[in-house]
Design a protein around this motif. Structure first.
Motif, mmCIF file in Angstrom:
data_model
loop_
_atom_site.group_PDB
_atom_site.id
_atom_site.type_symbol
_atom_site.label_atom_id
_atom_site.label_comp_id
_atom_site.label_asym_id
_atom_site.label_seq_id
_atom_site.Cartn_x
_atom_site.Cartn_y
_atom_site.Cartn_z
ATOM 1 N N LYS A 180 40.256 35.592 32.898
ATOM 2 C CA LYS A 180 39.188 35.397 33.639
ATOM 3 C C LYS A 180 38.615 33.784 33.501
ATOM 4 N N LEU A 181 38.545 33.469 32.449
ATOM 5 C CA LEU A 181 38.045 32.110 32.230
ATOM 6 C C LEU A 181 38.836 30.996 32.848
ATOM 7 N N ALA A 182 39.967 31.148 32.693
ATOM 8 C CA ALA A 182 41.145 30.153 33.103
ATOM 9 C C ALA A 182 40.954 30.402 35.067
ATOM 10 N N ILE A 183 41.000 31.423 35.258
ATOM 11 C CA ILE A 183 40.872 31.608 36.711
ATOM 12 C C ILE A 183 39.517 30.890 37.539
ATOM 13 N N LYS A 184 38.410 31.064 36.713
ATOM 14 C CA LYS A 184 37.267 30.531 37.247
ATOM 15 C C LYS A 184 37.277 29.192 37.073
ATOM 16 N N ALA A 185 38.036 28.466 36.157
ATOM 17 C CA ALA A 185 38.171 27.218 35.935
ATOM 18 C C ALA A 185 38.859 26.465 36.953
ATOM 19 N N ILE A 186 40.252 26.958 37.193
ATOM 20 C CA ILE A 186 41.114 26.299 38.087
ATOM 21 C C ILE A 186 41.423 26.755 39.469
ATOM 22 N N GLU A 187 41.041 28.011 39.742
ATOM 23 C CA GLU A 187 41.315 28.309 41.148
ATOM 24 C C GLU A 187 39.928 27.786 41.994
ATOM 25 N N GLN A 188 40.156 28.207 43.395
ATOM 26 C CA GLN A 188 39.032 27.993 44.457
ATOM 27 C C GLN A 188 38.090 28.993 44.292
ATOM 28 N N PRO A 189 36.631 28.387 43.960
ATOM 29 C CA PRO A 189 35.620 29.634 43.825
ATOM 30 C C PRO A 189 35.634 30.594 44.818
ATOM 31 N N GLU A 190 35.657 30.154 46.143
ATOM 32 C CA GLU A 190 35.395 31.066 47.150
ATOM 33 C C GLU A 190 36.410 32.134 47.321
ATOM 34 N N GLN A 191 37.769 31.798 46.839
ATOM 35 C CA GLN A 191 38.639 32.813 46.990
ATOM 36 C C GLN A 191 38.585 33.642 45.635
ATOM 37 N N VAL A 192 38.066 33.174 44.568
ATOM 38 C CA VAL A 192 38.026 33.981 43.445
ATOM 39 C C VAL A 192 37.002 34.975 43.731
ATOM 40 N N ASP A 193 36.091 34.851 44.151
ATOM 41 C CA ASP A 193 34.735 35.590 44.742
ATOM 42 C C ASP A 193 35.339 36.770 45.604
ATOM 43 N N ARG A 194 36.217 36.009 46.496
ATOM 44 C CA ARG A 194 36.944 37.216 47.761
ATOM 45 C C ARG A 194 37.793 38.316 46.986
ATOM 46 N N ARG A 195 38.372 37.684 45.838
ATOM 47 C CA ARG A 195 39.502 38.543 45.343
ATOM 48 C C ARG A 195 39.139 38.809 43.814
ATOM 49 N N PRO A 196 38.073 39.448 43.474
ATOM 50 C CA PRO A 196 37.388 39.359 42.155
ATOM 51 C C PRO A 196 38.410 40.068 40.988
ATOM 52 N N ALA A 197 39.241 41.020 41.468
ATOM 53 C CA ALA A 197 39.946 41.808 40.559
ATOM 54 C C ALA A 197 40.836 41.182 39.597
ATOM 55 N N GLY A 198 41.545 40.237 40.250
ATOM 56 C CA GLY A 198 42.478 39.413 39.614
ATOM 57 C C GLY A 198 43.687 40.059 38.723
ATOM 58 N N PRO A 199 44.383 39.540 38.069
ATOM 59 C CA PRO A 199 45.417 40.076 36.926
ATOM 60 C C PRO A 199 44.560 40.890 36.018
ATOM 61 N N SER A 200 45.435 41.905 35.558
ATOM 62 C CA SER A 200 44.901 42.860 34.336
ATOM 63 C C SER A 200 45.854 43.014 33.205
ATOM 64 N N ALA A 201 46.019 42.470 32.189
ATOM 65 C CA ALA A 201 46.729 42.838 31.276
ATOM 66 C C ALA A 201 46.356 44.291 30.451
ATOM 67 N N ARG A 202 45.210 44.607 30.427
ATOM 68 C CA ARG A 202 44.959 45.985 30.023
ATOM 69 C C ARG A 202 45.580 47.039 30.873
ATOM 70 N N ARG A 203 45.502 46.915 32.231
ATOM 71 C CA ARG A 203 46.070 47.955 33.008
ATOM 72 C C ARG A 203 47.658 47.894 33.209
ATOM 73 N N ASN A 204 48.104 46.765 32.760
ATOM 74 C CA ASN A 204 49.495 46.505 32.831
ATOM 75 C C ASN A 204 50.191 46.224 31.429
ATOM 76 N N ALA A 205 49.674 46.759 30.382
ATOM 77 C CA ALA A 205 49.952 46.260 29.023
ATOM 78 C C ALA A 205 51.361 46.560 28.575
ATOM 79 N N ALA A 206 51.946 47.485 29.234
ATOM 80 C CA ALA A 206 53.415 47.661 29.046
ATOM 81 C C ALA A 206 54.102 46.431 29.215
ATOM 82 N N SER A 207 54.038 45.979 30.119
ATOM 83 C CA SER A 207 55.010 44.848 30.918
ATOM 84 C C SER A 207 54.757 43.442 29.871
ATOM 85 N N ILE A 208 53.804 43.298 28.982
ATOM 86 C CA ILE A 208 53.969 42.208 27.965
ATOM 87 C C ILE A 208 55.233 42.144 27.129
ATOM 88 N N ARG A 209 55.744 43.437 27.151
ATOM 89 C CA ARG A 209 57.034 43.228 26.363
ATOM 90 C C ARG A 209 58.104 42.496 27.053
#
Length: 302
Positions: A180-209
């Motif tokens: 979340k910190l990385a996205i806020k720092a490097i992506e377009q602010p207006e786009q981040v606000d428009r799509r606030p959900a972003g990636p979720s390692a918690r929701r997709n934890a199994a795929s870290i394998r």
């Protein structure tokens, strides 16, 4: 939504939009996303394409196998081929991959047995098997500064490859907080606000394998070479995870390739979908007919 059953018995959730009579494009997401990362691209492409997204194993509504071995690239590429075989209406498909989705697509198109793929667009995800060769070429040329840009990769990839610890970090939300910190720092602010959900390692934890299953083994024993599939490489200029310089010297045995630098950070497909979508649409249009391919020179887009 439909489901595709993989060769080892797991179901993949597959989504489609647009007209099936139009060119088919399959979008493959990375970690820790699911198919929703492509929403902006789907909106851009659906009017003129048959657009397919799916949750890769361990994410979204797809099956979540528990063994590290279940996430090896050979199996993930077989999953992708199964999706292609399911959705292709007879004219072949175009692939677009981001992050680990791109890695999976590279693994598929560098297999001589690949079927029905007309073109590939890679965003922020190299073929892992190509990395040792890239390092060797840079070292031979004395380009040690280019190699040094990769310093972050061994750190986070090594951490994410540790069994038990990596899934725990994902479930606790620590990876999501960092992203979340990385996205806020490097992506377009207006786009981040428009799509606030972003990636979720918690929701997709199994795929870290996917890290533990592939990083060390593929770097130690690279086996993939070039491909005859036309490749477009998009390199976001603010990508802190896959620096553009690491994408500018691909495998020498790819006869049709074009490399473009684009605005945005690592999650450009989500937060800069217009630029990415336009370039994908253009690449598809130029390579819709498999027998009409021409070599492309590198070009930078600002």
């Amino acid at each position: 939504m439909t489901t595709v059953t993989t060769s080892d018995g797991h179901d993949l959730a597959v989504h489609s939009a647009g007209d099936i009579s139009k060119p088919t494009v399959v979008l493959v997401h990375g970690f820790p996303d699911d198919h929703t990362a492509w929403e902006g691209i789907v909106e851009r492409l659906a009017a003129d394409h048959h657009v397919v997204t799916y949750d890769t194993r361990g994410t979204g509504a797809s099956g979540r196998p528990g063994r590290i071995a279940d996430y090896r690239l050979d199996q993930l590429a077989a999953d992708l081929q199964a999706v292609i075989d399911h959705v292709d209406t007879g004219g072949g498909v175009h692939l677009v991959g981001h992050d680990w989705g791109s890695v999976q697509a590279w693994h598929l198109i560098t297999d001589p047995r690949v079927r029905r793929v007309l073109s590939f667009t890679s965003v922020s995800g190299p073929c892992i098997d190509h990395v040792p060769g890239w390092v060797a070429r840079k070292a031979k040329a004395g380009r040690y500064g280019d190699i040094a840009t990769m310093w972050k990769s061994p750190l986070y990839m090594g951490l994410f490859s540790i069994p038990l610890l990596a899934p725990l970090l994902a479930r606790l939300g620590l990876i999501d907080a960092t992203l979340k910190l990385a996205i806020k720092a490097i992506e377009q602010p207006e786009q981040v606000d428009r799509r606030p959900a972003g990636p979720s390692a918690r929701r997709n934890a199994a795929s870290i394998r996917i890290y533990g299953a592939n990083v060390i083994s593929r770097l130690r024993n690279p086996a993939r070479g070039g491909t005859d599939v036309p490749v477009q490489v998009l390199t976001p200029h603010r990508d802190i995870f896959v620096p553009p310089v690491t994408q500018r010297d691909p495998h020498p045995d790819i006869p049709t390739i074009e490399i473009r630098e684009i605005p945005g950070g690592h999650w450009a497909p989500t937060y800069n979908p217009t630029v990415v979508g336009d370039l994908v649409a253009g690449w598809i249009a130029r390579h819709q007919q498999a027998d009409g391919l021409q070599d492309m020179s590198s070009e930078e887009v600002r």
